[in-house]
Design a protein around this motif. Structure first.
Motif, PDB file in Angstrom:
ATOM      1  N   PHE A  24      68.539   7.765 -12.648  1.00 15.33           N
ATOM      2  CA  PHE A  24      69.101   6.543 -13.215  1.00 15.33           C
ATOM      3  C   PHE A  24      69.820   6.749 -14.545  1.00 15.33           C
ATOM      4  O   PHE A  24      70.411   5.804 -15.066  1.00 15.33           O
ATOM      5  CB  PHE A  24      67.987   5.504 -13.417  1.00 15.33           C
ATOM      6  N   GLY A  25      69.753   7.942 -15.108  1.00 15.35           N
ATOM      7  CA  GLY A  25      70.384   8.180 -16.392  1.00 15.35           C
ATOM      8  C   GLY A  25      69.695   7.463 -17.536  1.00 15.35           C
ATOM      9  O   GLY A  25      70.306   7.193 -18.577  1.00 15.35           O
ATOM     10  N   VAL A  26      68.409   7.145 -17.361  1.00 12.43           N
ATOM     11  CA  VAL A  26      67.641   6.420 -18.366  1.00 12.43           C
ATOM     12  C   VAL A  26      66.860   7.415 -19.213  1.00 12.43           C
ATOM     13  O   VAL A  26      66.274   8.368 -18.693  1.00 12.43           O
ATOM     14  CB  VAL A  26      66.672   5.425 -17.688  1.00 12.43           C
ATOM     15  N   GLU A  27      66.855   7.185 -20.516  1.00 11.35           N
ATOM     16  CA  GLU A  27      66.060   8.052 -21.385  1.00 11.35           C
ATOM     17  C   GLU A  27      64.584   7.876 -21.059  1.00 11.35           C
ATOM     18  O   GLU A  27      64.069   6.757 -21.031  1.00 11.35           O
ATOM     19  CB  GLU A  27      66.301   7.695 -22.854  1.00 11.35           C
ATOM     20  N   ALA A  28      63.884   8.978 -20.815  1.00  5.84           N
ATOM     21  CA  ALA A  28      62.462   8.921 -20.490  1.00  5.84           C
ATOM     22  C   ALA A  28      61.666   9.566 -21.616  1.00  5.84           C
ATOM     23  O   ALA A  28      61.977  10.687 -22.047  1.00  5.84           O
ATOM     24  CB  ALA A  28      62.189   9.636 -19.169  1.00  5.84           C
ATOM     25  N   ARG A  29      60.668   8.853 -22.095  1.00  6.53           N
ATOM     26  CA  ARG A  29      59.870   9.315 -23.220  1.00  6.53           C
ATOM     27  C   ARG A  29      58.408   9.459 -22.812  1.00  6.53           C
ATOM     28  O   ARG A  29      57.943   8.824 -21.863  1.00  6.53           O
ATOM     29  CB  ARG A  29      59.979   8.323 -24.387  1.00  6.53           C
ATOM     30  N   SER A  30      57.690  10.270 -23.579  1.00  2.00           N
ATOM     31  CA  SER A  30      56.270  10.477 -23.308  1.00  2.00           C
ATOM     32  C   SER A  30      55.376   9.650 -24.216  1.00  2.00           C
ATOM     33  O   SER A  30      54.196   9.443 -23.923  1.00  2.00           O
ATOM     34  CB  SER A  30      55.916  11.962 -23.482  1.00  2.00           C
ATOM     35  N   ASP A  31      55.896   9.147 -25.324  1.00  2.00           N
ATOM     36  CA  ASP A  31      55.102   8.491 -26.351  1.00  2.00           C
ATOM     37  C   ASP A  31      55.290   6.980 -26.306  1.00  2.00           C
ATOM     38  O   ASP A  31      56.358   6.459 -26.650  1.00  2.00           O
ATOM     39  CB  ASP A  31      55.497   9.032 -27.727  1.00  2.00           C
ATOM     40  N   LEU A  32      54.253   6.259 -25.885  1.00  2.00           N
ATOM     41  CA  LEU A  32      54.338   4.801 -25.830  1.00  2.00           C
ATOM     42  C   LEU A  32      54.525   4.209 -27.224  1.00  2.00           C
ATOM     43  O   LEU A  32      55.281   3.249 -27.397  1.00  2.00           O
ATOM     44  CB  LEU A  32      53.069   4.234 -25.192  1.00  2.00           C
ATOM     45  N   ALA A  33      53.849   4.778 -28.217  1.00  2.00           N
ATOM     46  CA  ALA A  33      53.957   4.248 -29.575  1.00  2.00           C
ATOM     47  C   ALA A  33      55.393   4.265 -30.065  1.00  2.00           C
ATOM     48  O   ALA A  33      55.849   3.335 -30.745  1.00  2.00           O
ATOM     49  CB  ALA A  33      53.058   5.046 -30.519  1.00  2.00           C
ATOM     50  N   ASP A  34      56.133   5.297 -29.706  1.00  2.60           N
ATOM     51  CA  ASP A  34      57.537   5.396 -30.099  1.00  2.60           C
ATOM     52  C   ASP A  34      58.345   4.242 -29.513  1.00  2.60           C
ATOM     53  O   ASP A  34      59.213   3.665 -30.179  1.00  2.60           O
ATOM     54  CB  ASP A  34      58.099   6.738 -29.631  1.00  2.60           C
ATOM     55  N   VAL A  35      58.041   3.886 -28.271  1.00  2.00           N
ATOM     56  CA  VAL A  35      58.748   2.788 -27.608  1.00  2.00           C
ATOM     57  C   VAL A  35      58.382   1.453 -28.243  1.00  2.00           C
ATOM     58  O   VAL A  35      59.240   0.585 -28.447  1.00  2.00           O
ATOM     59  CB  VAL A  35      58.434   2.790 -26.100  1.00  2.00           C
ATOM     60  N   LEU A  36      57.095   1.286 -28.575  1.00  2.00           N
ATOM     61  CA  LEU A  36      56.663   0.016 -29.159  1.00  2.00           C
ATOM     62  C   LEU A  36      57.239  -0.204 -30.553  1.00  2.00           C
ATOM     63  O   LEU A  36      57.360  -1.342 -31.012  1.00  2.00           O
ATOM     64  CB  LEU A  36      55.137  -0.042 -29.210  1.00  2.00           C
ATOM     65  N   GLU A  37      57.598   0.873 -31.216  1.00  3.49           N
ATOM     66  CA  GLU A  37      58.207   0.770 -32.543  1.00  3.49           C
ATOM     67  C   GLU A  37      59.722   0.606 -32.487  1.00  3.49           C
ATOM     68  O   GLU A  37      60.366   0.352 -33.503  1.00  3.49           O
ATOM     69  CB  GLU A  37      57.869   2.014 -33.372  1.00  3.49           C
ATOM     70  N   ASP A  38      60.305   0.740 -31.294  1.00  2.00           N
ATOM     71  CA  ASP A  38      61.757   0.688 -31.139  1.00  2.00           C
ATOM     72  C   ASP A  38      62.229  -0.767 -31.151  1.00  2.00           C
ATOM     73  O   ASP A  38      61.876  -1.552 -30.260  1.00  2.00           O
ATOM     74  CB  ASP A  38      62.149   1.359 -29.820  1.00  2.00           C
ATOM     75  N   PRO A  39      63.033  -1.174 -32.113  1.00  2.00           N
ATOM     76  CA  PRO A  39      63.491  -2.572 -32.164  1.00  2.00           C
ATOM     77  C   PRO A  39      64.404  -2.949 -31.009  1.00  2.00           C
ATOM     78  O   PRO A  39      64.609  -4.141 -30.746  1.00  2.00           O
ATOM     79  CB  PRO A  39      64.234  -2.644 -33.503  1.00  2.00           C
ATOM     80  N   GLU A  40      64.962  -1.955 -30.312  1.00  5.03           N
ATOM     81  CA  GLU A  40      65.819  -2.252 -29.162  1.00  5.03           C
ATOM     82  C   GLU A  40      64.995  -2.722 -27.957  1.00  5.03           C
ATOM     83  O   GLU A  40      65.530  -3.339 -27.039  1.00  5.03           O
ATOM     84  CB  GLU A  40      66.623  -1.007 -28.771  1.00  5.03           C
ATOM     85  N   VAL A  41      63.708  -2.415 -27.962  1.00  6.99           N
ATOM     86  CA  VAL A  41      62.836  -2.796 -26.845  1.00  6.99           C
ATOM     87  C   VAL A  41      62.232  -4.163 -27.144  1.00  6.99           C
ATOM     88  O   VAL A  41      61.443  -4.329 -28.070  1.00  6.99           O
ATOM     89  CB  VAL A  41      61.720  -1.758 -26.622  1.00  6.99           C
ATOM     90  N   GLU A  42      62.635  -5.138 -26.361  1.00  4.18           N
ATOM     91  CA  GLU A  42      62.119  -6.501 -26.528  1.00  4.18           C
ATOM     92  C   GLU A  42      61.030  -6.838 -25.528  1.00  4.18           C
ATOM     93  O   GLU A  42      60.204  -7.728 -25.769  1.00  4.18           O
ATOM     94  CB  GLU A  42      63.260  -7.498 -26.373  1.00  4.18           C
ATOM     95  N   ALA A  43      61.032  -6.163 -24.391  1.00  2.41           N
ATOM     96  CA  ALA A  43      60.094  -6.494 -23.325  1.00  2.41           C
ATOM     97  C   ALA A  43      59.716  -5.234 -22.558  1.00  2.41           C
ATOM     98  O   ALA A  43      60.492  -4.275 -22.493  1.00  2.41           O
ATOM     99  CB  ALA A  43      60.717  -7.509 -22.372  1.00  2.41           C
ATOM    100  N   LEU A  44      58.513  -5.249 -21.980  1.00  4.21           N
ATOM    101  CA  LEU A  44      58.019  -4.106 -21.223  1.00  4.21           C
ATOM    102  C   LEU A  44      57.595  -4.535 -19.827  1.00  4.21           C
ATOM    103  O   LEU A  44      56.985  -5.597 -19.651  1.00  4.21           O
ATOM    104  CB  LEU A  44      56.803  -3.463 -21.904  1.00  4.21           C
ATOM    105  N   SER A  45      57.907  -3.694 -18.839  1.00  6.73           N
ATOM    106  CA  SER A  45      57.303  -3.771 -17.519  1.00  6.73           C
ATOM    107  C   SER A  45      56.235  -2.689 -17.456  1.00  6.73           C
ATOM    108  O   SER A  45      56.527  -1.519 -17.705  1.00  6.73           O
ATOM    109  CB  SER A  45      58.329  -3.498 -16.413  1.00  6.73           C
TER     110      SER A  45
END
Length: 335
Positions: free
Chosen positions: A52-73
């Protein structure tokens, strides 16, 4: 909420197994900004990025700190639902959790409380609620064309499980039908009796539940991972009609009958004439409907179709069914 980007929502998908990959696919098709996918498995992360060409990360904390992320599935295993959803809500993110909402009632109650206190969307992935056959069934019943609802009978069998390891068929399969039956009746479950079987040392792989609702409607649910064919159906018995739903085919057959004059010569002939027809339904992908509903709830602040409270109610009945299996008795639920 979405601030200066009213038309798009930045989302992250936690878990890139079969269901998580479908979430990524559908979000992209819907035009959502898939900021990242999260998975501890490097092979799965690589597969998600490649496909899908989507950036995949291993660290959930990094995602939760990302202001671009407004919602999670959250499409991780059930055992991880509570911890991931709790951290996301505390970080101010809107959350959709695949069913079941959590592993325990206490965990589910905490999630609904946190979402309510923070004014955040908490949706639960009871995807069959978004199947057009369920919406049409509610319309038929609410419109009165079928008369009064008497009973519902659900069958969700086959589709041999190779993915789910942490729960059995009651929390994996029957919870779908518990939610649909609650929705269709518009009533809560008063009591449940369940029987189940399993391979030695494993979770149950077959179960049968009987439900009694507060409005007097009876329900039955038959689930297993063993049948050689995959069946996903719901039958509704009403005073003026009989509905046969097929979730896979997205079809509803409505049958009615009326008395005829058959005479008295043949005592074995049923003096009724039957009519049956297919109800017109436009096929739709239920997951696309579910994620569209979630994104709309995030954008507008409206409640999603399946709220955290709905996921909690379905989980409460499922746990009562497991208690019934263990104790070999009918379990009464509090109103």
């Amino acid at each position: 909420m979405n601030g200066g980007r009213p038309q798009t929502v930045g989302v992250a998908v936690v878990g890139t197994g079969a269901m998580g990959m479908n979430h990524v696919r559908v979000y992209r098709n819907l035009g959502a900004r898939v900021v990242a996918a999260v998975d501890p498995d490097p092979a799965r992360r690589a597969a998600c990025t490649q496909r899908f060409g989507v950036e995949a990360r291993s660290d959930l904390a990094d995602v939760l700190e990302d202001p671009e992320v407004e919602a999670l599935s959250i499409a991780a295993p059930t055992a991880a639902h509570h911890a991931v959803a709790r951290d996301a809500l505390l970080a101010g993110k809107h959350v959709l959790v695949e069913k079941p909402l959590a592993g325990t009632l206490e965990q589910a109650e905490e999630l609904t409380r946190l979402a309510d206190e923070a004014g955040l969307v908490l949706a639960v992935g009871h995807v069959e609620r978004h199947n057009p056959v369920v919406r049409m069934t509610r319309e038929l019943l609410d419109g009165g064309v079928c008369g009064e609802l008497i009973s519902l009978s659900a069958r969700r069998v086959g589709g041999i499980n190779t993915r789910i390891q942490d729960v059995g068929v009651i929390l994996d399969l029957a919870v779908h039908d518990i939610d649909v039956l609650r929705h269709v009746t518009g009533s809560e479950v008063a009591s449940v009796h369940a029987v189940a079987g399993s391979a030695p040392g494993k979770h149950e792989n077959r179960a049968h539940l009987t439900l009694e609702f507060h409005d007097g409607v009876f329900g039955s649910i038959d689930v297993n991972w063993l049948s050689p064919i995959k069946v996903r159906t719901l039958n509704a018995t009403c005073t003026k009609g009989y509905l046969e739903l097929d979730y896979i085919q997205q079809s509803i057959r409505r049958s009615t009958s009326h008395c005829i004059d058959a005479g008295n010569e043949d005592l074995y002939r049923v003096p009724r004439e039957y009519e049956s027809h297919l109800v017109s339904i436009q096929n739709q992908e239920p997951l696309a409907n579910e994620l569209t509903d979630f994104l709309d709830a995030v954008r507008t602040g409206h409640a999603p179709l399946v709220r955290g409270e709905d996921g909690l109610a379905a989980l409460r009945v499922a746990h009562a069914a497991l208690e019934s299996v263990r104790e070999r008795r009918r379990v009464t639920l509090d109103e």
